[in-house]
Motif scaffolding. Structure first.
Motif, PDB file in Angstrom:
ATOM      1  N   GLY A 100       9.315  51.309   5.741  1.00  0.00           N
ATOM      2  CA  GLY A 100       9.343  50.354   4.630  1.00  0.00           C
ATOM      3  C   GLY A 100      10.546  49.433   4.617  1.00  0.00           C
ATOM      4  N   GLY A 101      11.558  49.722   5.430  1.00  0.00           N
ATOM      5  CA  GLY A 101      12.689  48.807   5.536  1.00  0.00           C
ATOM      6  C   GLY A 101      13.876  49.161   4.669  1.00  0.00           C
ATOM      7  N   LYS A 102      13.751  50.223   3.865  1.00  0.00           N
ATOM      8  CA  LYS A 102      14.875  50.655   3.044  1.00  0.00           C
ATOM      9  C   LYS A 102      15.235  52.100   3.389  1.00  0.00           C
ATOM     10  CE  LYS A 102      14.088  47.549  -0.903  1.00  0.00           C
ATOM     11  NZ  LYS A 102      13.885  47.449  -2.377  1.00  0.00           N
ATOM     12  N   PRO A 103      16.510  52.465   3.219  1.00  0.00           N
ATOM     13  CA  PRO A 103      16.937  53.820   3.609  1.00  0.00           C
ATOM     14  C   PRO A 103      16.473  54.893   2.626  1.00  0.00           C
ATOM     15  CG  PRO A 103      18.764  52.611   2.655  1.00  0.00           C
ATOM     16  CD  PRO A 103      17.645  51.620   2.771  1.00  0.00           C
ATOM     17  N   PHE A 104      16.006  55.994   3.192  1.00  0.00           N
ATOM     18  CA  PHE A 104      15.659  57.187   2.410  1.00  0.00           C
ATOM     19  C   PHE A 104      16.452  58.362   2.971  1.00  0.00           C
ATOM     20  CE2 PHE A 104      12.202  54.540   1.131  1.00  0.00           C
ATOM     21  CZ  PHE A 104      11.718  55.050  -0.071  1.00  0.00           C
ATOM     22  N   VAL A 105      17.099  59.086   2.082  1.00  0.00           N
ATOM     23  CA  VAL A 105      17.861  60.270   2.472  1.00  0.00           C
ATOM     24  C   VAL A 105      17.250  61.495   1.804  1.00  0.00           C
ATOM     25  CG1 VAL A 105      20.103  61.431   2.368  1.00  0.00           C
ATOM     26  CG2 VAL A 105      19.989  58.971   2.780  1.00  0.00           C
ATOM     27  N   ALA A 106      17.058  62.540   2.584  1.00  0.00           N
ATOM     28  CA  ALA A 106      16.607  63.818   2.037  1.00  0.00           C
ATOM     29  C   ALA A 106      17.830  64.664   1.713  1.00  0.00           C
ATOM     30  CB  ALA A 106      15.714  64.535   3.036  1.00  0.00           C
ATOM     31  N   ALA A 107      18.049  64.902   0.429  1.00  0.00           N
ATOM     32  CA  ALA A 107      19.167  65.738  -0.028  1.00  0.00           C
ATOM     33  C   ALA A 107      18.601  67.134  -0.283  1.00  0.00           C
ATOM     34  CB  ALA A 107      19.790  65.154  -1.290  1.00  0.00           C
ATOM     35  N   PRO A 206      21.881  49.986   5.220  1.00  0.00           N
ATOM     36  CA  PRO A 206      20.839  49.238   4.498  1.00  0.00           C
ATOM     37  C   PRO A 206      19.541  49.039   5.284  1.00  0.00           C
ATOM     38  CG  PRO A 206      22.557  47.775   5.270  1.00  0.00           C
ATOM     39  CD  PRO A 206      23.051  49.153   5.525  1.00  0.00           C
ATOM     40  N   HIS A 207      19.582  49.088   6.610  1.00  0.00           N
ATOM     41  CA  HIS A 207      18.367  48.783   7.384  1.00  0.00           C
ATOM     42  C   HIS A 207      18.145  49.826   8.490  1.00  0.00           C
ATOM     43  CE1 HIS A 207      18.212  44.983   5.275  1.00  0.00           C
ATOM     44  NE2 HIS A 207      19.451  44.687   5.682  1.00  0.00           N
ATOM     45  N   PRO A 208      17.893  51.081   8.135  1.00  0.00           N
ATOM     46  CA  PRO A 208      17.719  52.099   9.174  1.00  0.00           C
ATOM     47  C   PRO A 208      16.318  52.069   9.774  1.00  0.00           C
ATOM     48  CG  PRO A 208      17.412  53.081   7.024  1.00  0.00           C
ATOM     49  CD  PRO A 208      17.783  51.653   6.774  1.00  0.00           C
ATOM     50  N   GLN A 209      16.197  52.616  10.972  1.00  0.00           N
ATOM     51  CA  GLN A 209      14.900  52.804  11.620  1.00  0.00           C
ATOM     52  C   GLN A 209      14.846  54.210  12.218  1.00  0.00           C
ATOM     53  OE1 GLN A 209      14.774  49.158  14.264  1.00  0.00           O
ATOM     54  NE2 GLN A 209      12.589  49.334  13.784  1.00  0.00           N
ATOM     55  N   GLN A 210      13.653  54.755  12.209  1.00  0.00           N
ATOM     56  CA  GLN A 210      13.488  56.020  12.909  1.00  0.00           C
ATOM     57  C   GLN A 210      13.576  55.776  14.411  1.00  0.00           C
ATOM     58  OE1 GLN A 210      13.885  58.530  11.232  1.00  0.00           O
ATOM     59  NE2 GLN A 210      12.139  59.224  10.004  1.00  0.00           N
ATOM     60  N   PRO A 211      14.150  56.663  15.173  1.00  0.00           N
ATOM     61  CA  PRO A 211      14.277  56.449  16.621  1.00  0.00           C
ATOM     62  C   PRO A 211      12.952  56.136  17.288  1.00  0.00           C
ATOM     63  CG  PRO A 211      15.564  58.353  15.931  1.00  0.00           C
ATOM     64  CD  PRO A 211      14.756  57.939  14.740  1.00  0.00           C
ATOM     65  N   TRP A 212      11.888  56.847  16.875  1.00  0.00           N
ATOM     66  CA  TRP A 212      10.587  56.668  17.536  1.00  0.00           C
ATOM     67  C   TRP A 212       9.897  55.358  17.166  1.00  0.00           C
ATOM     68  CZ3 TRP A 212      12.110  61.060  14.947  1.00  0.00           C
ATOM     69  CH2 TRP A 212      11.785  61.149  13.592  1.00  0.00           C
TER      70      TRP A 212
END
Length: 711
Positions: A100-107, A206-212
């Motif tokens: 989606g273009g925005k960062p999500f963190v699993a806490a 601000p703009h992460p991507q999954q490696p795959w």
């Protein structure tokens, strides 16, 4: 949103707190998926939100799918095509999060298992609270399934195929340090720093991507047949899986196939491969059987589903164990470990102290192997009083006798103990053979008399069989179950009968093995067929462990008590008698059906061929398997017919947890239901044409005609 709370702070970081208010733990439900989808869309479409942190309002993160829902899907006849699309919405949601273009963190504030970890893997960063109760893993294989929320595809891409496969194939749960070392989580932090650390990561990325999802991505270590590890990862693992499961459990092979195929494809196609193999497993009865018995029904039993309602809970603080032999010592050990003060009493002080010393040696050996403090061992031993003085029973709420399996010996200890016990105390017998109602006649308090049957070795075996005598009160049953729960063991409740439930099923199994031997069936064929069926130990091997002189005592007692001929184990009697005459009583004498050489490995005794010459034509393996499984299932059905078993759950848990009946079947009664009552009865009739003990009763034949399942 009833399953989560969404808030946004002044820096534009959203916080999603997952909390299913009607559940003790968070699980995936349609309502939760709807709420999370709406929250994700708000986060991705609102310009003032920079990213999000996902956490839980409970002690754990998310435990995965609701197993009851999956069992119901099988019961309702889910088609492979429907099963393949079962997690489409979740997978679409996970892809929306990571693309989606925005960062999500699993806490992750606690356990993240199954779908909970899969959601975390779809996030761009994972931070785990570093505390003892936190863990992560994909345990779906233990319920006959595979991780169907992208787990078989994301995990290998994240940490490499070779590192991922053992976790997927064994369902291993990793503690925080292990998860960090494996690369499954990115950071460990104290619980109080979890949300702030997660929030900072969102602001800094601000703009992460999954490696795959990055062009040119390749899996570390490679994938497919040309990878250096391919032989180890796939060929060797397949051989080990087939050896371990004997092809009775399809999930491990499906996991290998999903990983092998999926990791060679673009990610979205890989998810389709995963869904295909999940569909095959969900439509297979093995998954239903494992989920129903070992998770849903075990959970019910552990929560004391059979406990009578309206009776105040009893907390046992002081327990007496009469008899410091192997079983008494084991019971005393687990009770002391649960924080109970234990009076370990024997006929003389030397015997009682010897029993306590055995506990001390076992605890020290365990401490040396696992680590831990001497103080913890000393504290546990301090809770055990070794004595010969019956007056020490005066403050005990419960007493368990674990003396010799002789009615006269038990009569003596019951009488002496009751002279000192409080009027409110419960008296329990650990007998595995003598009827509880008969022993209760020796007691001055028959309503407070009950059977509490442990299995050896007590410290490792999870099952306790609770046996109701004819006069046992509901309060006594409730309080006995309270005690079992305190030990963190799984109880089943059965009604009184010679041999109760588990001993009857066990004897039917070993007797069939001995009868086959007498027929001239090769002993190696008998033992190997048992292992191929998934039984824990071959019938001849396990008879050696429990000893043949004990079997003779049980048979002699059955004859003395005038039990019906079919209960006198006539088809096994000649073998039992012969080995007692030879003095080959099993492991304790150095040999029975097997030889037990000092310093060497046990092996089948070569003299068996002379005693029971193998016949020229040996039966097919499947016939041996059928006889070993069907005789136990048939005896379980007889226990239902006779009222020994009143809940199918108890029969199946008892057989698997106490006797090593194959887990893939779900237990003997679920085995019958899976086959279908009519086919089961027909096969029993076929076997009965040569072995009359397989003849189904009129009751079972009628039940089959009515299509009345045990569940």
């Amino acid at each position: 949103m009833s399953t989560l709370n969404l808030s946004v702070d002044s820096d534009g970081v959203a916080l999603i707190v997952i909390d299913l208010i009607d559940r003790p733990i968070n699980v995936f439900t349609p309502e939760f998926v709807n709420d999370l989808s709406q929250a994700v869309e708000q986060i991705l479409t609102r310009e003032n939100i920079k990213g999000a942190v996902l956490t839980s309002g409970k002690q754990g993160f998310i435990a995965g799918a609701d197993l009851k829902d999956l069992v119901n899907a099988y019961e309702q006849g889910v088609s492979p095509s429907d099963a393949a699309t079962r997690f489409n919405r979740e997978n679409a949601l996970f892809r929306r999060i990571e693309t989606g273009g925005k960062p999500f963190v699993a806490a992750l504030n606690g356990q993240a298992l199954g779908g909970g970890l899969e959601l975390a893997l779809a996030c761009h960063h994972r931070i785990l609270a570093n505390h003892p109760k936190a863990s992560v893993g994909l345990p779906e294989v233990t319920v006959g399934l595979l991780a169907a929320g992208g787990g078989t595809q994301r995990l290998p891409r994240l940490i490499g195929v070779e590192k991922a496969l053992p976790l997927l194939l064994e369902g291993t749960l990793l503690k925080p340090e292990q998860a960090l070392e494996a690369g499954i989580v990115d950071e460990l932090v104290p619980l109080f720093e979890l949300l702030e650390k997660s929030r900072q990561w969102v602001l800094e990325h601000p703009h992460p991507q999954q490696p795959w999802d990055i062009k040119g991505f390749t899996i570390a270590g490679g994938s497919g047949p040309l990878a250096e590890h391919a032989g180890r990862s796939f060929a060797a693992n397949m051989a080990q899986v087939r050896k371990r499961t004997q092809d009775n459990y399809p999930a491990p092979l499906a996991i290998l196939s999903a990983v092998y195929e999926g990791t060679q494809l673009p990610f979205d196609l890989a998810l389709q491969v995963e869904a295909k193999y999940f569909a095959q497993l969900l439509a297979n009865p093995v998954a239903r059987n494992l989920m129903r018995t070992l998770f849903i029904n075990k959970g019910r039993a552990d929560k004391l589903a059979r406990r009578p309602q309206g009776i105040t809970q009893l907390h046992i603080s002081r327990l007496a164990v009469l008899g410091a032999g192997m079983m008494g010592v084991g019971i005393a050990r687990v009770a002391a470990a649960a924080g109970i003060q234990v009076v370990l009493l024997d006929s003389n002080l030397q015997a009682a102290e010897r029993g306590k010393e055995q506990i001390a040696q076992a605890l020290e050996k365990e401490r040396a192997r696992r680590g831990g403090s001497h103080d913890a061992v000393d504290a546990q031993l301090a809770r055990i009083l070794a004595t010969e003085d019956y007056s020490q029973l005066s403050h005990c709420e419960l007493v368990i006798e674990a003396v010799f399996e002789e009615r006269t010996v038990k009569a003596q200890v019951i009488q002496r103990a009751e002279e000192h016990l409080p009027a409110s105390a419960i008296f329990a017998s650990n007998t595995s053979t003598l009827p509880i109602s008969g022993l209760a006649e020796l007691s001055q308090r028959p309503t407070q008399f009950i059977g509490i049957h442990f299995f050896s070795p007590v410290e490792r075996m999870p099952l306790v069989e609770v046996i109701l005598g004819k006069e046992t009160s509901k309060a006594t049953l409730a309080h006995a179950l309270d005690f079992v729960a305190l030990l963190r063991k799984t109880p089943i409740v059965v009604n009184d009968s010679p041999g109760f439930y588990t001993s009857r099923i066990f004897c039917s199994y070993i007797d069939e093995g001995m009868a086959m031997l007498a027929e001239g069936i090769a002993p190696a064929l008998i033992e190997n067929s048992a292992r191929m069926a998934g039984l824990a130990t071959g019938p001849l091997a396990v008879t050696d462990e429990v000893s043949l002189d004990l079997q003779k005592k049980v048979v002699d007692q059955a004859i003395a008590d005038g039990l019906a001929p079919e209960r006198q184990r006539q088809h096994a009697q000649p073998v039992i008698s012969r080995f007692n005459t030879l003095g080959r009583l099993g492991r304790k004498t150095g040999g029975g059906f097997y030889e037990f050489p000092v310093g060497g490995r046990k092996h089948l005794w070569s003299g068996l061929a002379e005693l029971y010459p193998p016949r020229a034509e040996q039966p097919e393996v499947q016939e041996i398997i059928d006889r070993l499984l069907y005789i136990q299932a048939l005896e379980s059905a007889r226990c239902v017919e006779e009222g020994v078993i009143t809940d199918a759950m108890d029969a199946d848990l008892g057989a698997i947890l106490g006797l090593g009946f194959p887990g893939w079947t779900g237990g003997p009664l679920l085995f019958i239901d899976t086959l279908g009552l009519a086919p089961f009865v027909e096969r029993c009739k076929q076997l009965a044409s040569h072995h009359p003990r397989f003849q189904p009763s009129a009751w079972l034949i009628q039940r089959a005609a009515l299509g009345k399942n045990f569940y």
